[in-house]
Design an enzyme around this catalytic site. Sequence first.
Site, PDB file in Angstrom:
ATOM      1  N   CYS A   1       0.832  -1.206   0.000  1.00  0.00           N
ATOM      2  CA  CYS A   1       0.000   0.000   0.000  1.00  0.00           C
ATOM      3  C   CYS A   1       0.871   1.263   0.000  1.00  0.00           C
ATOM      4  O   CYS A   1       1.478   1.581  -1.011  1.00  0.00           O
ATOM      5  CB  CYS A   1      -0.975  -0.032   1.184  1.00  0.00           C
ATOM      6  SG  CYS A   1      -2.368   1.087   0.984  1.00  0.00           S
TER       7      CYS A   1
ATOM      8  N   GLU B   1      -2.193  -9.110   4.399  1.00  0.00           N
ATOM      9  CA  GLU B   1      -2.183  -9.539   5.794  1.00  0.00           C
ATOM     10  C   GLU B   1      -3.582  -9.685   6.395  1.00  0.00           C
ATOM     11  O   GLU B   1      -3.747 -10.321   7.445  1.00  0.00           O
ATOM     12  CB  GLU B   1      -1.343  -8.574   6.646  1.00  0.00           C
ATOM     13  CG  GLU B   1      -1.908  -7.169   6.808  1.00  0.00           C
ATOM     14  CD  GLU B   1      -1.517  -6.222   5.682  1.00  0.00           C
ATOM     15  OE1 GLU B   1      -1.573  -5.002   5.911  1.00  0.00           O
ATOM     16  OE2 GLU B   1      -1.160  -6.696   4.585  1.00  0.00           O
TER      17      GLU B   1
ATOM     18  N   HIS C   1      -3.798  -5.318   0.694  1.00  0.00           N
ATOM     19  CA  HIS C   1      -3.261  -5.775   1.979  1.00  0.00           C
ATOM     20  C   HIS C   1      -3.348  -7.296   2.087  1.00  0.00           C
ATOM     21  O   HIS C   1      -4.420  -7.845   2.362  1.00  0.00           O
ATOM     22  CB  HIS C   1      -4.041  -5.130   3.136  1.00  0.00           C
ATOM     23  CG  HIS C   1      -3.757  -3.680   3.309  1.00  0.00           C
ATOM     24  ND1 HIS C   1      -2.726  -3.209   4.100  1.00  0.00           N
ATOM     25  CD2 HIS C   1      -4.340  -2.591   2.779  1.00  0.00           C
ATOM     26  CE1 HIS C   1      -2.700  -1.890   4.052  1.00  0.00           C
ATOM     27  NE2 HIS C   1      -3.680  -1.480   3.256  1.00  0.00           N
TER      28      HIS C   1
END
Length: 510
Positions: free
Chosen positions: A80, A170, A168
Amino acid sequence: MNNEQILILDFGSQYTQLIARRLRELNVYCEIHPYNKIPAIDGNIKGVILSGSPHSVREEQPLKPDLSTIKGKLPLLGVCYGAQYLAHFYGGEVGKSSNREYGRANLTFADNSSPLLTSISQDSQVWMSHADTILTVPNSYKTIASTHDVKVAAFKIDNETTYGIQFHPEVYHSLEGTQLLKNFVYTICGCTGNWTPASFVDNTIADLKKQLGNDKVILGLSGGVDSSVAAMLLHKAIGSNLHCIFVDNGLLRKNEFEGVLDSYKHMGLNVKGVDAKYQFYEALKGISDPEQKRKAIGKIFIDVFDIESKLDKDAKWLGQGTIYPDVIESLSVKGPSATIKSHHNVGGLPDYMKLKIVEPLRSLFKDEVRRVGKELGLDPNILNRHPFPGPGLAIRILGDITEQKVKILQDVDHIFIEGLKTHNLYNDVWQAGAILLNAQSVGVMGDERTYENVVALRAVSSTDGMTADWCHLPYEFLAKMSNEIINKVKGVNRVVYDISSKPPATIEWE
């Protein structure tokens, strides 16, 4: 301790800790450091990840790391903000998104020949969360993934193992995010995944033996998982040279001091119980501010340890159960920032105490501490115990602290916790407790009007306390708890249940 690691540079994203969690789940050790406090790069660091950020690369004073020892020399993944930084400041352009790109999206193109995207589906769901977007990339950058709205969803730099992604991986909403991170740390960085509880125990005990030698260590036990696991590691390293102190600060759960002290003795630990509750009550008298309560409690703990350490003139170290979230929450990405809560076991000791600090768990998240405790054979009653705040019930009593208020809350808490155990709900809850509100309400008991205290019950599910959701406990159970508390605890006539998640709320009320 562990030779291979991934370095995560934090730009202030709420998701940074999640990146670390995902890598740890892959048995890869990693550390988070502020983007402007990059540690020395040595052969142990196998790769670097740049986190996201609430900031923009287009700001007048953007967050700019010094990547001179990293970019082009080590595998690098920008996530990002990290990706936008790598594009914007190396010849590309980042602009404001025409629509704020937030939420689920699907890849319309994924270059599976790229090591980063091996085994990633062509329509893989990813999670976007950014107001800016990469408009153009430098000529040496190759686009390796796109979505319907984001042409440059991922890129690679020619002749470098440098990658950028605008989503993202994660977060759970990126359904193949773990695969992407696995590709980065295993295939691109060459990590072997040797970060396991067993390896941590072996390496930590060896390091402690080397660090402490024949020195004596004093350690404060709390009855919780963190200090207990720290004690077991130290005990295995230095044996009888570990002197444990379990302080009754008058703010523990009902009957906890006697019960936990007995458990420790059965574990073979050299432990001494110290009754200091009236010192704590006196120090807390008239204090209502949560931060002042924490500081007052921290000071008395240090005073007690100072006295106890002087009784053993050979003690050179103070052991602490500090864990990684304590460390992370005490760091700031952009210099001094607003303190959410101070951690009494982070930041060192006053100058007049001549003890050095040893923190065996400083690199672990809470669930990792439990796995290490299980590896060490820790008593299940302590291993599976819910987290309990260092300041104890003081931060679950809103307003000033009195011995009478503590007794009321202990009785309420005891009914609630024992109820969870009796109804087989305790292990489904990550943390639970009761809060004594600084408010009274009107009630009716028999034919009499009452004006008594309100208590709130709190139960949350979580992995490590960084985020948490309120537990949907059965209504019948909550009704039974409310009835039992009001009938059995004199001074309480109303029970409420907290249905706030973290964020935006915190787990504790203070």
